[in-house]
Scaffold this active site. Structure first.
Site, PDB file in Angstrom:
ATOM      1  CE1 TYR A  11      42.050  34.271  27.665  1.00  0.00           C
ATOM      2  CE2 TYR A  11      41.351  34.211  29.967  1.00  0.00           C
ATOM      3  CZ  TYR A  11      41.446  33.600  28.732  1.00  0.00           C
ATOM      4  OH  TYR A  11      40.952  32.342  28.565  1.00  0.00           O
ATOM      5  CB  SER A 125      34.945  37.339  40.102  1.00  0.00           C
ATOM      6  OG  SER A 125      35.333  36.054  40.517  1.00  0.00           O
ATOM      7  CE1 TYR A 150      40.053  39.807  40.964  1.00  0.00           C
ATOM      8  CE2 TYR A 150      39.318  37.829  42.101  1.00  0.00           C
ATOM      9  CZ  TYR A 150      39.309  38.644  40.988  1.00  0.00           C
ATOM     10  OH  TYR A 150      38.549  38.301  39.909  1.00  0.00           O
ATOM     11  CE  LYS A 154      37.179  41.860  39.610  1.00  0.00           C
ATOM     12  NZ  LYS A 154      37.261  42.869  38.551  1.00  0.00           N
TER      13      LYS A 154
END
Ligand code: UD1
Length: 344
Positions: A11, A125, A150, A154
């Site tokens: 994306y 993020s 997740y 990061k």
């Protein structure tokens, strides 16, 4: 000038490949296509007139990755997107996330060291801040304990890059994204969620097109003006443009430190209800939704302090929420045409 975009058929990666090519950079994409489609390359070509170079392999494979870097030691900079990103899945399968997201990064950094490649932009993020104590959240806000594997990958990736940069000729820019939504104005590339989307925007567009019955609004009893949770939604094209600027900053040696951190958001917080209202206003389509309980793990509200990125990068997110929701809808309509053609 050759730029490696890992995860470049995904994306944010595909939108960034477009922006790089529009600026004349030569893009080479590495992607294992685990969560994206090869057709994206043709669509990038339709937009820019150039098909990016492409290699399909898994960056967790150390031998394959080393061989790739040896063959492509003329790469000037890397933008590393390739990673798993589903928060819920990471809670179910932590090792899958640590293995994929961390080992690929280690292999890339090794390839950089072995071949004298000095510049990397890392896709991070705002999740690293958790629920910040103070809003808007600046780059100096404390990193909070991760709420998911997740988010933890990061945080760990940022640390791996920083410690590696300390003792090698590596400059890095860590970009902490807020909530990227929307799609390219051509509607040729966009977000391609596989299965049931977790994120708000694709769930909204899939509901409006009739794939989902109704949107579940996770909680309306938050301490916010309308009771729904607040995020800083940023148009994916604005986000992609910041990556090109980050690359130019590193190549032009304009960085103040070897490792720099920037928040990428608009500085505006919008509630779930405001996003729904924007979608209905910008598209003229009514959305079915129901209010549910809170989703575990969700923070109440978070939006970015944009001052540092605006000043240092000379970059500002330009697109409005209505442009974001409208472009997401145009993309969903394109996907629907393809689904119908494939009789799905
Ligand atoms: C999450 C992650 C973020 C990650 C991003 C991309 C956290 C705290 N944040 O963002 O790090 O980069 O996903 O995968 O884990 N909502 C609904 N109904 C839905 C879907 C969402 O009401 O069907 C609401 C959510 O409760 C939230 C807002 O919409 O308030 C945005 O949710 P989402 O798009 O999933 O993003 P985040 O949870 O903010």
């Amino acid at each position: 000038m050759k730029i490696l975009v890992t995860g470049g058929t995904g994306y944010i990666g595909s939108h960034t490949a477009v922006e790089l090519q529009e600026k004349g950079y030569e893009v080479i994409i590495v992607d294992n296509l685990s969560n994206s489609s090869i057709e994206v390359l043709d669509n990038i070509e339709k937009i820019t007139g150039v098909k990016p170079l492409f290699e399909q392999f898994d960056l967790t494979d150390p031998k394959r990755t080393a061989a790739f870097f040896k063959q492509n030691n003329d790469i000037r900079a890397i933008i590393h997107f390739a990673a798993f990103k589903a928060v819920g899945e990471s809670v179910e399968k932590p090792l899958m996330y640590y293995r994929n997201n961390l080992i690929s990064l280690v292999n890339i950094l090794q390839g950089m060291i072995d071949n004298g490649i000095e510049n990397i932009v890392f896709s991070s993020s705002c999740t690293v801040y958790g629920q910040p104590d103070k809003l808007p959240v600046s780059e100096n806000s404390p990193i909070k304990k991760a709420w998911s594997p997740y988010g933890n990958t990061k945080q760990m990736s940022e640390e791996i890059i920083t410690f590696t940069s300390d003792v090698n000729d590596i400059q890095a820019i860590l970009l902490r994204y807020f909530n990227p939504i929307g799609a390219h104005e051509s509607a040729l590339i966009g977000e391609l969620p596989i299965g049931v989307p977790n994120c708000l925007m694709p769930y909204i567009t899939q509901t409006a097109i009739g794939i989902r019955e109704y949107l579940r609004v996770w909680g309306d009893d938050y301490p916010t003006p309308d009771g729904t949770a607040i995020r800083d939604y940023i148009h994916v094209v604005d986000l992609a443009k910041a990556h090109v600027i980050a690359i130019e900053r590193m190549i032009g040696q304009k960085g103040k430190q070897k490792v720099e951190v920037f928040n990428l958001g608009t500085g505006n917080g919008f509630s779930v209800m405001e996003v729904i209202n924007s979608f209905e206003r910008s598209t003229g389509v009514k959305l079915n939704y129901e209010i549910m309980g809170r989703r575990p793990g969700d923070v109440v509200e978070v939006w970015s302090d944009t001052e540092y990125a605006n000043k240092e990068l000379g970059w500002t997110a330009e697109k409005s929420l209505d442009e974001m929701t409208k472009s997401a809808w145009n993309w969903e309509k394109e996907l629907e045409i393809k689904r119908k053609a494939n009789n799905e």
